[in-house]
Design a protein around this motif. Structure first.
Motif, PDB file in Angstrom:
ATOM      1  N   LEU A 210       0.839  -1.199   0.000  1.00  0.00           N
ATOM      2  CA  LEU A 210       0.000   0.000   0.000  1.00  0.00           C
ATOM      3  C   LEU A 210       0.874   1.250   0.000  1.00  0.00           C
ATOM      4  O   LEU A 210       2.013   1.224   0.493  1.00  0.00           O
ATOM      5  CB  LEU A 210      -0.897   0.010   1.240  1.00  0.00           C
ATOM      6  N   ARG A 214      -0.701   6.246   3.015  1.00  0.00           N
ATOM      7  CA  ARG A 214      -2.030   5.680   3.255  1.00  0.00           C
ATOM      8  C   ARG A 214      -1.966   4.675   4.404  1.00  0.00           C
ATOM      9  O   ARG A 214      -2.848   4.636   5.263  1.00  0.00           O
ATOM     10  CB  ARG A 214      -2.541   5.010   1.981  1.00  0.00           C
ATOM     11  N   VAL A 218      -3.890   4.861   8.146  1.00  0.00           N
ATOM     12  CA  VAL A 218      -4.735   3.833   8.761  1.00  0.00           C
ATOM     13  C   VAL A 218      -4.212   3.494  10.158  1.00  0.00           C
ATOM     14  O   VAL A 218      -4.986   3.373  11.114  1.00  0.00           O
ATOM     15  CB  VAL A 218      -4.788   2.574   7.877  1.00  0.00           C
ATOM     16  N   ARG A 263      -9.065  -3.442   8.664  1.00  0.00           N
ATOM     17  CA  ARG A 263      -9.155  -2.114   8.046  1.00  0.00           C
ATOM     18  C   ARG A 263      -8.336  -2.060   6.748  1.00  0.00           C
ATOM     19  O   ARG A 263      -8.777  -1.481   5.751  1.00  0.00           O
ATOM     20  CB  ARG A 263      -8.653  -1.064   9.034  1.00  0.00           C
ATOM     21  N   GLN A 266      -9.960  -3.635   3.735  1.00  0.00           N
ATOM     22  CA  GLN A 266     -11.036  -2.834   3.156  1.00  0.00           C
ATOM     23  C   GLN A 266     -10.525  -1.840   2.123  1.00  0.00           C
ATOM     24  O   GLN A 266     -11.269  -1.441   1.227  1.00  0.00           O
ATOM     25  CB  GLN A 266     -11.781  -2.090   4.264  1.00  0.00           C
ATOM     26  N   ILE A 267      -9.270  -1.423   2.258  1.00  0.00           N
ATOM     27  CA  ILE A 267      -8.751  -0.405   1.337  1.00  0.00           C
ATOM     28  C   ILE A 267      -7.775  -0.985   0.317  1.00  0.00           C
ATOM     29  O   ILE A 267      -7.268  -0.256  -0.533  1.00  0.00           O
ATOM     30  CB  ILE A 267      -8.060   0.738   2.108  1.00  0.00           C
ATOM     31  N   SER A 268      -7.496  -2.282   0.409  1.00  0.00           N
ATOM     32  CA  SER A 268      -6.531  -2.898  -0.519  1.00  0.00           C
ATOM     33  C   SER A 268      -7.166  -3.108  -1.901  1.00  0.00           C
ATOM     34  O   SER A 268      -8.366  -3.341  -2.022  1.00  0.00           O
ATOM     35  CB  SER A 268      -6.052  -4.232   0.036  1.00  0.00           C
TER      36      SER A 268
END
Length: 268
Positions: A210, A214, A218, A263, A266-268
């Motif tokens: 990531l 970012r 998180v 968490r 969810q954003i990957s």
């Protein structure tokens, strides 16, 4: 009359971290106003907050009919505190973010008797919820901070912050990596623990793909501290704080890791 210190403590269920600093600042300001209005002289007025208590401490207070005056002042101070989210938890109508569990009020070794939040003030408080004695009786206001420290409660914010910074530095030396002690995250953690203890955990290597900022965002949103090498490259570890030490430290580490990876997925 020999000057003595004045103590007021409100003990509550765990408070939202975001409201504590403001409440302590209000407590100090309101106390200074009320003391001046009542003609009470004092060397200093300070207020402190933790996740379970608000504390007013005035050093070297003098004035006429001291205990009677404080008995009138203390409920007014507490009733003037303002919060974005508060409600009445008992029939008196006193509004607070969480239920109030105790009131401690002393002038030197004398009890300052008053009522608020459906409770009568006394000379007892509690130590750390997990580590300290359940009930503590105070002989005098002047013994408050040492008594609470021996019961695993660091009342003063600067004491907790010093302990947190020292713990992160020690963990960094052990890991031979840098722990990014973000000031805002430290400030949030400050009001989440009365006896902050570091937790070191990790996450799956794949999440290092990531974008670094970012990933840092998180981590900080969960009040975790990123870990990086000498070149500033993020590593698959993080630091966090829990309130005190008890059995199940491994469970805490695993729980923090699970929360973070959920968490990140969810954003990957």
């Amino acid at each position: 009359m020999t000057p003595r210190d004045v103590l007021l403590e409100l003990l509550a269920d765990p408070l939202p971290a975001g409201c504590v600093r403001s409440a302590a600042e209000q407590l100090k300001r309101l106390a200074a106003e009320e003391f001046a209005g009542a003609g009470l002289a004092c060397g200093s007025v300070e207020a402190y907050g933790t996740c379970r208590r608000l504390v007013l401490y005035a050093a070297g207070v003098t004035g006429g009919q001291m205990v009677k005056t404080l008995s009138d002042i203390f409920p007014r101070i507490l009733s003037r505190l303002e919060f974005q989210q508060a409600r009445a938890w008992e029939p008196s109508g006193f509004r607070f973010p969480r239920p109030v569990r105790g009131l401690l009020a002393l002038h030197g070794d004398r009890l300052v008797a008053f009522s608020a939040a459906g409770l009568r003030s006394g000379r007892t408080t509690e130590g750390h919820e997990a580590l300290g004695p359940r009930r503590l009786s105070l002989a005098s206001a002047e013994k408050y901070f040492k008594t609470l420290e021996h019961a695993s409660v660091l009342v003063k914010e600067d004491g907790r912050l010093e302990a947190m910074n020292a713990a992160l530095e020690a963990a960094s030396r052990r890991m031979k990596l840098g722990i990014e002690a973000h000031e805002e995250t430290l400030g949030e953690c400050l009001y989440c623990a009365e006896y902050p203890v570091p937790v070191i955990s990790g996450f799956a290597q794949e999440f290092l793909a990531l974008p670094p900022e970012r990933l840092r965002g998180v981590l900080r949103s969960l009040r975790f501290f990123p870990v990086s090498d000498d070149d500033g490259r993020l590593q698959p570890y993080f630091a966090a704080f829990r309130d005190g030490v008890s059995k199940g430290q491994r469970n805490v580490e695993d729980g923090f890791r699970a929360a973070l990876e959920s968490r990140l997925q969810q954003i990957s």
